[in-house]
Design a protein around this motif. Structure first.
Motif, short mmCIF file in Angstrom:
data_model
loop_
_atom_site.label_atom_id
_atom_site.label_comp_id
_atom_site.label_asym_id
_atom_site.label_seq_id
_atom_site.Cartn_x
_atom_site.Cartn_y
_atom_site.Cartn_z
N GLY A 9 15.18 19.14 71.26
CA GLY A 9 14.16 17.90 71.02
C GLY A 9 14.40 17.51 69.68
N THR A 10 14.73 18.04 68.73
CA THR A 10 14.96 17.71 67.37
C THR A 10 16.15 16.62 67.30
OG1 THR A 10 13.82 19.48 66.37
CG2 THR A 10 15.30 18.06 64.88
N ALA A 11 17.26 16.91 67.94
CA ALA A 11 18.40 16.16 68.14
C ALA A 11 18.07 14.74 68.86
CB ALA A 11 19.56 16.99 68.97
N LEU A 12 16.99 15.01 69.88
CA LEU A 12 16.52 13.71 70.54
C LEU A 12 16.05 12.83 69.75
CD1 LEU A 12 16.20 12.04 73.11
CD2 LEU A 12 13.96 13.78 73.68
N VAL A 27 11.12 19.04 65.69
CA VAL A 27 10.49 19.06 67.11
C VAL A 27 10.03 20.57 67.38
CG1 VAL A 27 10.78 18.70 69.61
CG2 VAL A 27 11.61 17.04 67.80
N LEU A 28 9.03 20.85 67.82
CA LEU A 28 8.54 22.06 68.27
C LEU A 28 8.45 22.44 69.90
CD1 LEU A 28 5.62 22.78 65.93
CD2 LEU A 28 7.89 23.59 65.42
N ALA A 29 8.12 21.24 70.48
CA ALA A 29 8.24 21.20 72.00
C ALA A 29 8.61 19.78 72.52
CB ALA A 29 6.83 21.96 72.46
N HIS A 30 9.18 19.56 73.72
CA HIS A 30 9.06 18.35 74.28
C HIS A 30 9.25 18.60 75.82
CE1 HIS A 30 13.47 18.93 74.17
NE2 HIS A 30 13.82 18.15 75.09
N GLY A 31 8.39 17.79 76.38
CA GLY A 31 8.40 17.53 77.96
C GLY A 31 7.35 16.81 78.30
N PRO A 32 7.38 16.27 79.61
CA PRO A 32 6.72 15.37 80.06
C PRO A 32 5.27 15.32 79.81
CG PRO A 32 8.13 15.84 81.54
CD PRO A 32 8.21 16.77 80.71
N ARG A 36 5.48 18.02 70.82
CA ARG A 36 4.78 18.67 69.50
C ARG A 36 6.14 18.58 68.58
NH1 ARG A 36 2.18 23.04 70.98
NH2 ARG A 36 0.25 21.94 71.27
N SER A 37 5.56 17.68 67.41
CA SER A 37 6.50 17.79 66.29
C SER A 37 5.76 18.21 65.00
CB SER A 37 7.27 16.44 66.41
OG SER A 37 6.40 15.35 65.83
N ARG A 38 6.60 18.24 63.95
CA ARG A 38 5.85 18.61 62.66
C ARG A 38 6.77 18.01 61.36
NH1 ARG A 38 6.55 25.02 61.00
NH2 ARG A 38 9.06 24.76 60.55
N LEU A 39 5.92 17.86 60.35
CA LEU A 39 6.67 17.34 58.96
C LEU A 39 5.95 17.95 58.08
CD1 LEU A 39 8.35 15.02 57.99
CD2 LEU A 39 6.15 13.43 58.04
N ALA A 40 7.05 18.34 57.21
CA ALA A 40 6.53 19.02 55.80
C ALA A 40 6.08 18.35 54.87
CB ALA A 40 7.75 19.86 55.47
N ALA A 66 6.37 8.17 70.93
CA ALA A 66 7.55 7.59 71.74
C ALA A 66 8.22 8.27 72.62
CB ALA A 66 8.45 6.79 70.63
N VAL A 67 8.61 9.52 72.23
CA VAL A 67 9.34 10.58 72.94
C VAL A 67 8.71 10.98 74.18
CG1 VAL A 67 10.21 12.71 72.95
CG2 VAL A 67 10.60 11.25 71.27
N CYS A 68 7.10 11.07 74.13
CA CYS A 68 6.39 11.34 75.15
C CYS A 68 6.36 10.27 76.45
CB CYS A 68 5.05 11.63 74.65
SG CYS A 68 3.84 12.23 75.93
N ALA A 69 6.29 9.10 75.73
CA ALA A 69 6.38 7.96 76.93
C ALA A 69 7.71 7.82 77.40
CB ALA A 69 6.08 6.48 75.74
N TYR A 70 8.90 7.97 76.70
CA TYR A 70 10.23 7.88 77.22
C TYR A 70 10.42 9.27 78.39
CZ TYR A 70 15.21 8.48 77.55
OH TYR A 70 16.49 8.55 77.93
N LEU A 71 9.79 10.30 78.11
CA LEU A 71 9.93 11.33 78.96
C LEU A 71 8.96 11.21 79.97
CD1 LEU A 71 10.13 14.44 76.61
CD2 LEU A 71 11.76 13.42 77.84
N ASN A 72 8.01 10.06 80.26
CA ASN A 72 7.31 9.74 81.19
C ASN A 72 7.48 8.43 81.89
OD1 ASN A 72 5.03 11.55 81.69
ND2 ASN A 72 5.24 11.70 79.83
#
Length: 136
Positions: A9-12, A27-32, A36-40, A66-72
């Motif tokens: 997911g981070t690479a994506l 990225v912590l999780a990615h799916g349709p 979930r992502s985070r920033l320090a 944007a990634v969520c939309a892309y996956l949908n």
């Protein structure tokens, strides 16, 4: 906060949006159904007083949505672009991580609507973002 980083997911994120690599998004999780992502927190991402800049939080939310939309995306479609975004800021991030969780509210043929919540390390709601992505 200990979390498992999703390398795929981070690479994506970093390949499709190089700006996220510069920010340091993980990225912590990615799916349709959920991305979930985070920033320090880092002083270079802050306003005076050590508060993470609102634009930084919006960039985290926009990228995650944007990634969520892309996956949908509907079959045969190739991408999306943000056409509308509304953010409510509720509290500051002064340390740790800002974690964004995006979920689709509507995945149509022309538009995808995504809701993203950003929380701090204590689990408190920092911001709520509703975004519309045009499908192309």
């Amino acid at each position: 906060m200990t979390a498992t980083i999703d390398a795929t997911g981070t690479a994506l994120f970093h390949q499709s949006m190089p700006f996220t690599e510069r920010l340091g998004v993980q990225v912590l999780a990615h799916g349709p159904e959920l991305v979930r992502s985070r920033l320090a927190w880092h002083e270079s991402l802050c306003t005076l007083g050590g508060v993470m800049h609102g634009g930084t939080l919006m960039a985290l939310a926009d990228s995650t949505a944007a990634v969520c939309a892309y996956l949908n995306l509907p079959q045969g479609k190739v991408g999306t672009t943000t056409v509308e975004s509304k953010t409510n800021f509720l509290r500051a991030v002064r340390s740790g991580y800002a974690t964004a969780t995006a979920r689709p509210l509507h995945a149509g043929r022309g538009f995808i609507v995504v809701e993203t919540e950003i929380h701090d390390d204590a689990g408190k709601l920092v911001a709520k973002v509703t975004q519309t992505q045009a499908v192309f």
